[in-house]
Design a protein around this motif. Structure first.
Motif, PDB file in Angstrom:
ATOM      1  N   GLN A  28      53.156  45.629 -28.689  1.00 39.10           N
ATOM      2  CA  GLN A  28      53.956  44.565 -28.096  1.00 39.10           C
ATOM      3  C   GLN A  28      53.548  43.210 -28.672  1.00 39.10           C
ATOM      4  O   GLN A  28      52.381  42.929 -28.898  1.00 39.10           O
ATOM      5  N   LYS A  78      66.673  46.981 -23.955  1.00 40.22           N
ATOM      6  CA  LYS A  78      65.339  46.875 -24.531  1.00 40.22           C
ATOM      7  C   LYS A  78      65.355  46.319 -25.953  1.00 40.22           C
ATOM      8  O   LYS A  78      64.470  45.548 -26.343  1.00 40.22           O
ATOM      9  N   GLU A 159      63.400  43.081 -25.285  1.00 36.49           N
ATOM     10  CA  GLU A 159      61.955  43.085 -25.458  1.00 36.49           C
ATOM     11  C   GLU A 159      61.595  43.263 -26.927  1.00 36.49           C
ATOM     12  O   GLU A 159      60.488  42.897 -27.347  1.00 36.49           O
TER      13      GLU A 159
END
Length: 259
Positions: A28, A78, A159
């Motif tokens: 991430q 996402k 994301e």
């Protein structure tokens, strides 16, 4: 936990192999550049991550879940992708194109509300596209269209953001603004960014990790200084470069050597 990971991915168009045994893991908030010659599988790899293409072998995971198990609306919440170019058949206005980024978040049989319009307005403000919100998309310049597509992707509130040569039509001013925006979102929202580019120096300056593809395989992967070497570029691109350090940020800087 990795947000994007590939396990021995293979993909072919008809009988032509395009991706061959590709494996990697992205954490991430990493900024990852994907580089390589034409035909090395860069765009195809983005489409596999996005779930648009299904690998012939191996598995691709997003947020720990295999992409083949995601519904399109789910994965679009996402992952957002900005393609090289988009053909729009109908005469949509720029604001309508950006509003399309809100579709994955809309409930069934519900229309956009004030919150959706606020998010679209903010995305267009960030990409400096509000000035032509009411202009037809097909009447905009290539650079303006590209900025609208970037705004659409931001309106998805993803994301993971996938970018396929998204700076190629931007002038220097808007390229600098866009790269600054990416760094800001990466830091403030921990947005994971994966971008395809032919510009080796842009990759070196703006990525924490670089994937160098060659004929559908990963030739090298790692930090910019480990991937952008004269030996690697000579082997993959068959050109000679001089590699030194960018005096501004210390990133590797490639200079093409011509006879």
């Amino acid at each position: 936990m990795s947000v994007v990971s590939a396990e021995n991915i293979d993909f072919r168009y008809a009988r032509q192999p395009v991706i061959d045994g590709v494996s990697f893991s992205i954490e991430q908030a990493q900024r990852v550049a994907i580089i390589g010659p034409n035909g090395s599988g860069k765009t195809t790899l983005l489409k596999i991550i996005n779930g648009t293409l299904v690998p012939d072998a191996g598995r691709m995971f997003v947020a720990g879940r295999e992409t083949g198990l995601w519904k399109r609306r789910e994965i679009a919440r996402k992952v957002a992708i900005v393609p090289q170019e988009t053909d729009v058949t109908f005469p949509f206005y720029a604001e309508e194109i950006v509003m399309m980024g809100r579709f994955p978040h809309l409930k069934k049989y519900h229309f956009e509300d004030k919150n959706d319009y606020r998010i679209v307005h903010e995305a267009m403000e960030k990409t400096n596209t509000l000035a032509f919100a009411s202009r037809r998309f097909d009447e905009l310049s290539a650079g303006e269209r590209q900025r609208v597509l970037i705004a659409r992707a931001l309106a998805q509130e993803p994301e993971i953001l996938l970018l396929d040569e998204s700076t190629v039509f931007l002038d220097l001013k808007h390229q600098a603004q866009f790269l600054s925006l990416l760094r800001q979102l990466n830091l403030s929202q921990r947005l994971t960014v994966m971008f395809v580019t032919h510009d080796i120096n842009l990759a070196a300056q703006n990525a924490s990790k670089i994937i160098l593809l060659s004929s559908g395989k990963i030739y090298a992967i790692g930090e910019p200084a480990d991937v952008i070497t004269a030996a690697n570029i000579k082997e993959v691109y068959d050109v000679n470069i001089l590699v030194d350090r960018n005096p501004h940020d210390g990133s590797p800087r490639a200079t093409l050597l011509t006879s």
